[in-house]
Design an enzyme around this catalytic site. Structure first.
Site: not given
Ligand code: IMP
Ligand code: MG
Length: 425
Positions: A133, A135
């Site tokens: 993942d 973020d």
């Molecule tokens: P992950 O933790 O890498 O899965 O990223 C999740 C975060 O990406 C979400 O909390 C959003 O802040 C950001 N995000 C930006 N664009 C999108 C999208 O198109 N769909 C879902 N999350 C997005």
């Molecule tokens: Mg995440």
């Protein structure tokens, strides 16, 4: 399930901890720690055996569920056995859980023991694909993978060991420059590396929007990435999701999100993308209350379920019988709420098929046959508990590790490298 384990460990804690022990009485504390350690380890071993029994049964079509299945009806499939006793002993050496007199084994203790057990189970040569993942897992929420990140050399080390990497992030962008912006530290390090051969450099893909945009490594691009056209990677199931249904689903989700913003008076604006819709705080620096974010996810999920357009619990790898609607993932991202088309079970499946097909040297219909298997896949993420928990979805197609910060990802990768090294020598 983590909560159940914790409950089991509470009993020896109550019986053996010595909160009245006098300060400085090292012998007594050591004796207590030894006894608590023995009892905790025994319990871990019992759970380990219960999982073994569950695994033996999940592979047969038995009428009776396993004991574990009865205790934890929501327990997912197990792709590997879990050496919990050994994992507990390892974590106890690091965290001294048995030496604590006032704080019982916690949710985090158990989560980390489960992670270690999963790492131990895939480092016997089984690991072929590691997906991450973005973020909170690779970088802090909303940040980017900067060149100084300690995660980068560890990911390069995986590539050097011929392990494939998928970055499976919900962040959804249609162009390579945006992913380069988030991942430039890693992508530049791969490009500059002198000890990775061209094939190893090609062993990374970015799967964005959970399951919507695939990018492969492209050394000649200034962004080090090139988009892969959808027809080249959609699984047959995914190819069947119609564009009209996708748009209709996003329309319903958008109007549900608008209702939430209005009724809870949320300081948020709607963001509509071609494969997602969400709410983000406005002004950006404000924090929407966690409760409001959770409520929004549950409302949108329910409305989409009732609309018959969406198929929320339909994950990849579950067979196609009786399917209707398009799978989606509505989740609380910590500061925002997003609804994506598909979810990470589909995203990880695409990575499994993409790399499987490449090493199998075949194309087309038999992608599912050459795909990297669940027991050879590890997904690392932070979202396993909050509403919608997008990383939890990957649990249906591979093994998982649940981290709480990029620093924990570093520790996990060190544990992985360490065990691989030990088992080699
Ligand atoms: P992950 O933790 O890498 O899965 O990223 C999740 C975060 O990406 C979400 O909390 C959003 O802040 C950001 N995000 C930006 N664009 C999108 C999208 O198109 N769909 C879902 N999350 C997005
Ligand atoms: Mg995440």
């Amino acid at each position: 399930m983590t909560t159940r384990y914790r409950g089991l460990l509470a009993v020896p804690f109550v019986l053996y901890s010595q909160p009245t022990g006098v300060f400085g009485d090292d012998t007594n504390v050591a004796k207590m720690a030894e006894e608590a350690h023995r009892r905790y380890a025994e319990i871990m071993r019992d759970v380990e055996l219960m999982i073994d029994d569950h695994i033996a049964r999940q592979n047969q079509d038995r009428v009776f569920p396993s004991k574990l299945g009865m205790l934890v009806p929501t327990a997912g499939p197990f792709f590997t056995r879990l050496p919990l006793e050994a994992a507990f002993k390892y974590q106890d050496r690091k965290r001294y859980m048995s030496s604590r007199r006032y704080v019982a084994p916690s949710f985090n203790d158990v989560r980390l023991v489960l992670n270690s057990a999963q790492i131990m189970a895939v480092t016997n040569g089984a690991l072929q694909l590691a997906t991450f993942d973005g973020d909170v897992t690779l970088y802090d929420d909303g940040q980017s993978l900067e060149p100084s990140s300690p995660i980068i050399p560890r990911l390069l080390d995986l590539l050097r060991k011929n392990i494939k990497i998928g970055i499976v992030t919900a962040a959804g962008y249609t162009t390579a420059d945006r992913y380069y912006g988030r991942l430039h530290g890693l992508l530049d390090a791969i490009a500059d590396s002198t000890d990775l051969d061209p094939v190893q450099k090609q062993n990374i893909v970015i799967m964005g929007g959970e399951a919507n945009y695939l990018f492969e490594y492209e050394p000649s691009s200034p962004y080090r990435l090139a988009p892969v056209p959808r027809p080249e990677w959609l699984t047959p199931d995914m190819a069947a999701w119609s564009e009209a249904e996708i748009m209709a689903l996003l329309d319903v989700a958008e109007s549900a999100l608008r209702d939430c913003v209005r009724t809870m008076n949320l300081p948020a604006i709607i963001v509509r993308k071609d494969r997602a819709v969400g709410i983000v705080p406005n002004p950006p620096e404000i924090r929407i209350a966690r409760e409001s974010l959770e409520e929004t996810v549950l409302v949108v999920q329910r409305i989409l379920e009732l609309s018959a357009l969406g198929a929320p619990s339909q994950q990849a790898g579950q067979g196609a019988q009786g399917r209707r609607g398009v799978p989606f993932c509505a989740f609380n991202g910590g500061r925002d709420v997003f609804v994506d088309i598909g979810d990470k079970s589909w995203g990880v499946t695409v990575c499994q098929q993409w790399f499987g097909r490449r090493s199998g040297g075949t194309t087309g219909a038999d992608a599912a046959l050459t795909a990297i298997k669940g027991e050879n896949t590890l997904h690392v993420g932070d979202q396993f508990l909050s509403a919608g928990s997008n990383d939890f979805k990957a649990r249906s197609v591979g093994t998982t590790a649940w981290i709480a910060s990029p620093a924990e990802t570093v520790e996990l990768l060190d544990e992985l490298a360490d065990l691989m090294q030990k088992k080699l020598s």
